[in-house]
Design a protein around this motif. Structure first.
Motif, PDB file in Angstrom:
ATOM      1  N   ILE A   5      59.480  50.659  53.010  1.00 21.52           N
ATOM      2  CA  ILE A   5      59.039  49.529  52.199  1.00 21.52           C
ATOM      3  C   ILE A   5      60.227  48.654  51.822  1.00 21.52           C
ATOM      4  O   ILE A   5      61.323  49.152  51.556  1.00 21.52           O
ATOM      5  CB  ILE A   5      58.295  50.036  50.938  1.00 21.52           C
ATOM      6  CG1 ILE A   5      57.582  48.891  50.217  1.00 21.52           C
ATOM      7  CG2 ILE A   5      59.221  50.802  49.999  1.00 21.52           C
ATOM      8  CD1 ILE A   5      56.561  49.349  49.188  1.00 21.52           C
ATOM      9  N   TYR A   6      60.007  47.342  51.853  1.00 21.62           N
ATOM     10  CA  TYR A   6      60.969  46.385  51.314  1.00 21.62           C
ATOM     11  C   TYR A   6      60.624  46.133  49.848  1.00 21.62           C
ATOM     12  O   TYR A   6      59.456  46.195  49.453  1.00 21.62           O
ATOM     13  CB  TYR A   6      60.887  45.047  52.055  1.00 21.62           C
ATOM     14  CG  TYR A   6      61.428  45.068  53.461  1.00 21.62           C
ATOM     15  CD1 TYR A   6      62.802  45.095  53.692  1.00 21.62           C
ATOM     16  CD2 TYR A   6      60.571  45.010  54.555  1.00 21.62           C
ATOM     17  CE1 TYR A   6      63.304  45.092  54.992  1.00 21.62           C
ATOM     18  CE2 TYR A   6      61.060  45.005  55.853  1.00 21.62           C
ATOM     19  CZ  TYR A   6      62.426  45.045  56.066  1.00 21.62           C
ATOM     20  OH  TYR A   6      62.917  45.031  57.347  1.00 21.62           O
ATOM     21  N   ILE A   7      61.642  45.836  49.058  1.00 24.17           N
ATOM     22  CA  ILE A   7      61.471  45.542  47.636  1.00 24.17           C
ATOM     23  C   ILE A   7      62.024  44.155  47.365  1.00 24.17           C
ATOM     24  O   ILE A   7      63.102  43.801  47.853  1.00 24.17           O
ATOM     25  CB  ILE A   7      62.241  46.548  46.750  1.00 24.17           C
ATOM     26  CG1 ILE A   7      61.844  47.989  47.056  1.00 24.17           C
ATOM     27  CG2 ILE A   7      62.080  46.211  45.266  1.00 24.17           C
ATOM     28  CD1 ILE A   7      60.464  48.377  46.636  1.00 24.17           C
ATOM     29  N   ILE A   8      61.295  43.379  46.564  1.00 23.88           N
ATOM     30  CA  ILE A   8      61.833  42.116  46.055  1.00 23.88           C
ATOM     31  C   ILE A   8      62.003  42.265  44.550  1.00 23.88           C
ATOM     32  O   ILE A   8      61.056  42.621  43.847  1.00 23.88           O
ATOM     33  CB  ILE A   8      60.898  40.939  46.352  1.00 23.88           C
ATOM     34  CG1 ILE A   8      60.933  40.645  47.842  1.00 23.88           C
ATOM     35  CG2 ILE A   8      61.341  39.702  45.569  1.00 23.88           C
ATOM     36  CD1 ILE A   8      60.096  39.483  48.245  1.00 23.88           C
ATOM     37  N   GLY A   9      63.219  41.999  44.074  1.00 19.86           N
ATOM     38  CA  GLY A   9      63.496  42.048  42.644  1.00 19.86           C
ATOM     39  C   GLY A   9      64.647  42.986  42.332  1.00 19.86           C
ATOM     40  O   GLY A   9      64.809  44.016  42.982  1.00 19.86           O
ATOM     41  N   ALA A  10      65.431  42.604  41.324  1.00 18.63           N
ATOM     42  CA  ALA A  10      66.582  43.424  40.936  1.00 18.63           C
ATOM     43  C   ALA A  10      66.773  43.434  39.426  1.00 18.63           C
ATOM     44  O   ALA A  10      67.841  43.765  38.935  1.00 18.63           O
ATOM     45  CB  ALA A  10      67.847  42.911  41.625  1.00 18.63           C
ATOM     46  N   GLY A  11      65.722  43.097  38.681  1.00 18.29           N
ATOM     47  CA  GLY A  11      65.801  43.121  37.227  1.00 18.29           C
ATOM     48  C   GLY A  11      65.333  44.455  36.672  1.00 18.29           C
ATOM     49  O   GLY A  11      65.154  45.434  37.409  1.00 18.29           O
ATOM     50  N   GLY A  12      65.102  44.490  35.367  1.00 17.83           N
ATOM     51  CA  GLY A  12      64.687  45.727  34.710  1.00 17.83           C
ATOM     52  C   GLY A  12      63.393  46.295  35.266  1.00 17.83           C
ATOM     53  O   GLY A  12      63.262  47.508  35.454  1.00 17.83           O
ATOM     54  N   HIS A  13      62.428  45.424  35.553  1.00 17.31           N
ATOM     55  CA  HIS A  13      61.149  45.904  36.086  1.00 17.31           C
ATOM     56  C   HIS A  13      61.343  46.566  37.451  1.00 17.31           C
ATOM     57  O   HIS A  13      60.656  47.533  37.776  1.00 17.31           O
ATOM     58  CB  HIS A  13      60.149  44.751  36.169  1.00 17.31           C
ATOM     59  CG  HIS A  13      58.811  45.155  36.660  1.00 17.31           C
ATOM     60  ND1 HIS A  13      57.980  46.022  35.959  1.00 17.31           N
ATOM     61  CD2 HIS A  13      58.139  44.847  37.800  1.00 17.31           C
ATOM     62  CE1 HIS A  13      56.873  46.197  36.640  1.00 17.31           C
ATOM     63  NE2 HIS A  13      56.947  45.507  37.755  1.00 17.31           N
ATOM     64  N   ALA A  14      62.272  46.059  38.232  1.00 24.75           N
ATOM     65  CA  ALA A  14      62.524  46.628  39.565  1.00 24.75           C
ATOM     66  C   ALA A  14      62.952  48.091  39.475  1.00 24.75           C
ATOM     67  O   ALA A  14      62.548  48.917  40.292  1.00 24.75           O
ATOM     68  CB  ALA A  14      63.566  45.807  40.309  1.00 24.75           C
ATOM     69  N   TYR A  15      63.769  48.425  38.467  1.00 25.12           N
ATOM     70  CA  TYR A  15      64.186  49.818  38.297  1.00 25.12           C
ATOM     71  C   TYR A  15      62.961  50.720  38.128  1.00 25.12           C
ATOM     72  O   TYR A  15      62.857  51.787  38.743  1.00 25.12           O
ATOM     73  CB  TYR A  15      65.102  49.971  37.079  1.00 25.12           C
ATOM     74  CG  TYR A  15      66.517  49.522  37.303  1.00 25.12           C
ATOM     75  CD1 TYR A  15      67.468  50.374  37.846  1.00 25.12           C
ATOM     76  CD2 TYR A  15      66.907  48.236  36.961  1.00 25.12           C
ATOM     77  CE1 TYR A  15      68.777  49.965  38.047  1.00 25.12           C
ATOM     78  CE2 TYR A  15      68.213  47.810  37.157  1.00 25.12           C
ATOM     79  CZ  TYR A  15      69.142  48.683  37.702  1.00 25.12           C
ATOM     80  OH  TYR A  15      70.434  48.264  37.895  1.00 25.12           O
ATOM     81  N   SER A  16      62.030  50.300  37.275  1.00 19.34           N
ATOM     82  CA  SER A  16      60.828  51.100  37.035  1.00 19.34           C
ATOM     83  C   SER A  16      59.979  51.224  38.293  1.00 19.34           C
ATOM     84  O   SER A  16      59.473  52.303  38.613  1.00 19.34           O
ATOM     85  CB  SER A  16      59.995  50.486  35.903  1.00 19.34           C
ATOM     86  OG  SER A  16      60.714  50.493  34.697  1.00 19.34           O
ATOM     87  N   CYS A  17      59.823  50.118  39.009  1.00 15.89           N
ATOM     88  CA  CYS A  17      59.029  50.137  40.247  1.00 15.89           C
ATOM     89  C   CYS A  17      59.658  51.052  41.289  1.00 15.89           C
ATOM     90  O   CYS A  17      58.971  51.865  41.913  1.00 15.89           O
ATOM     91  CB  CYS A  17      58.910  48.724  40.817  1.00 15.89           C
ATOM     92  SG  CYS A  17      57.916  47.596  39.838  1.00 15.89           S
ATOM     93  N   ILE A  18      60.967  50.906  41.491  1.00 12.99           N
ATOM     94  CA  ILE A  18      61.658  51.707  42.503  1.00 12.99           C
ATOM     95  C   ILE A  18      61.562  53.187  42.173  1.00 12.99           C
ATOM     96  O   ILE A  18      61.365  54.026  43.068  1.00 12.99           O
ATOM     97  CB  ILE A  18      63.116  51.230  42.653  1.00 12.99           C
ATOM     98  CG1 ILE A  18      63.134  49.848  43.312  1.00 12.99           C
ATOM     99  CG2 ILE A  18      63.947  52.223  43.466  1.00 12.99           C
ATOM    100  CD1 ILE A  18      64.475  49.137  43.265  1.00 12.99           C
ATOM    101  N   ASP A  19      61.652  53.534  40.905  1.00 17.22           N
ATOM    102  CA  ASP A  19      61.520  54.934  40.494  1.00 17.22           C
ATOM    103  C   ASP A  19      60.176  55.506  40.943  1.00 17.22           C
ATOM    104  O   ASP A  19      60.103  56.599  41.516  1.00 17.22           O
ATOM    105  CB  ASP A  19      61.690  55.045  38.980  1.00 17.22           C
ATOM    106  CG  ASP A  19      61.657  56.472  38.494  1.00 17.22           C
ATOM    107  OD1 ASP A  19      62.459  57.295  38.996  1.00 17.22           O
ATOM    108  OD2 ASP A  19      60.820  56.787  37.623  1.00 17.22           O
TER     109      ASP A  19
END
Length: 194
Positions: A5-19
């Motif tokens: 999967i590719y991810i777009i975003g590198a802010g605080g919400h991205a940390y939660s999503c990636i986890d």
């Protein structure tokens, strides 16, 4: 073999999503964000390009998650979606530490965070965020590109339009209707149709 999967975003919400995404066993193929984020590292994965660069080479078979939060004043998620619409797949991401009734529907691109409870007969639209410990009671409809923040309670038979932000700790009365493009601050008590 793991799904990539590719991810777009590198802010605080991205940390939660990636986890959550890593917890589900996905392999992150690359993180893309804004130019100012290039080189930033999230859980051992660097931001390697911009979302605009990714839009030029992503393929229909590829998975993508838009890990960009929605604030009280601004929702970039729908703009990013338009950049990638019909170019790739948007899997639904559901934390194994949530409860989602088998009699509910979660549309593509949405993310259900840990501790969320979604009751029977409910429908969550595409590319919406149900953040940690939020509750959506029975027969409730949450529209597209919504952000239901942490510890929000939406009581039964509610109808939430598209592009709605509900701040942390808010409570929505049963059978309430909220029109599209509304934002509610933290700890709001929504007892009348808006």
């Amino acid at each position: 073999m793991k799904d990539k999967i590719y991810i777009i975003g590198a802010g605080g919400h991205a940390y939660s999503c990636i986890d959550v995404i890593l917890n589900l066993g996905f392999e992150i193929k690359g993180i893309y964000a804004l130019e100012k984020d290039l080189g930033k590292e999230l859980f051992g994965h660097k931001v390697i390009g911009t979302q605009y660069e990714l839009s030029n080479f992503i393929k229909k078979k590829d998975n993508l998650h838009i890990a960009v939060g929605h604030t009280f004043e601004k929702n970039e998620r729908s703009k990013i979606y338009k950049l990638f619409s019909n170019k790739c797949k948007f899997p639904t991401i559901i934390s194994p530490h949530s409860f989602v009734s088998s009699h509910s529907v979660i549309d593509y691109g949405s993310i259900i965070m840990p501790g969320v409870k979604i009751a029977a007969g409910s429908k969550i639209g595409m590319h919406s965020i149900l953040n940690t410990n939020s509750v959506v009671d029975h027969n409730t409809h949450v529209g597209d590109f919504c952000h239901v923040s942490t510890s929000v309670t939406i009581n039964g038979n509610a109808k939430i339009g598209n592009n709605v932000f509900i701040g942390s700790g808010s409570v929505l009365k049963e059978s309430i209707s909220v029109s599209s493009n509304n934002s509610f601050k933290m700890c709001s008590r929504i007892v009348k149709d808006k």
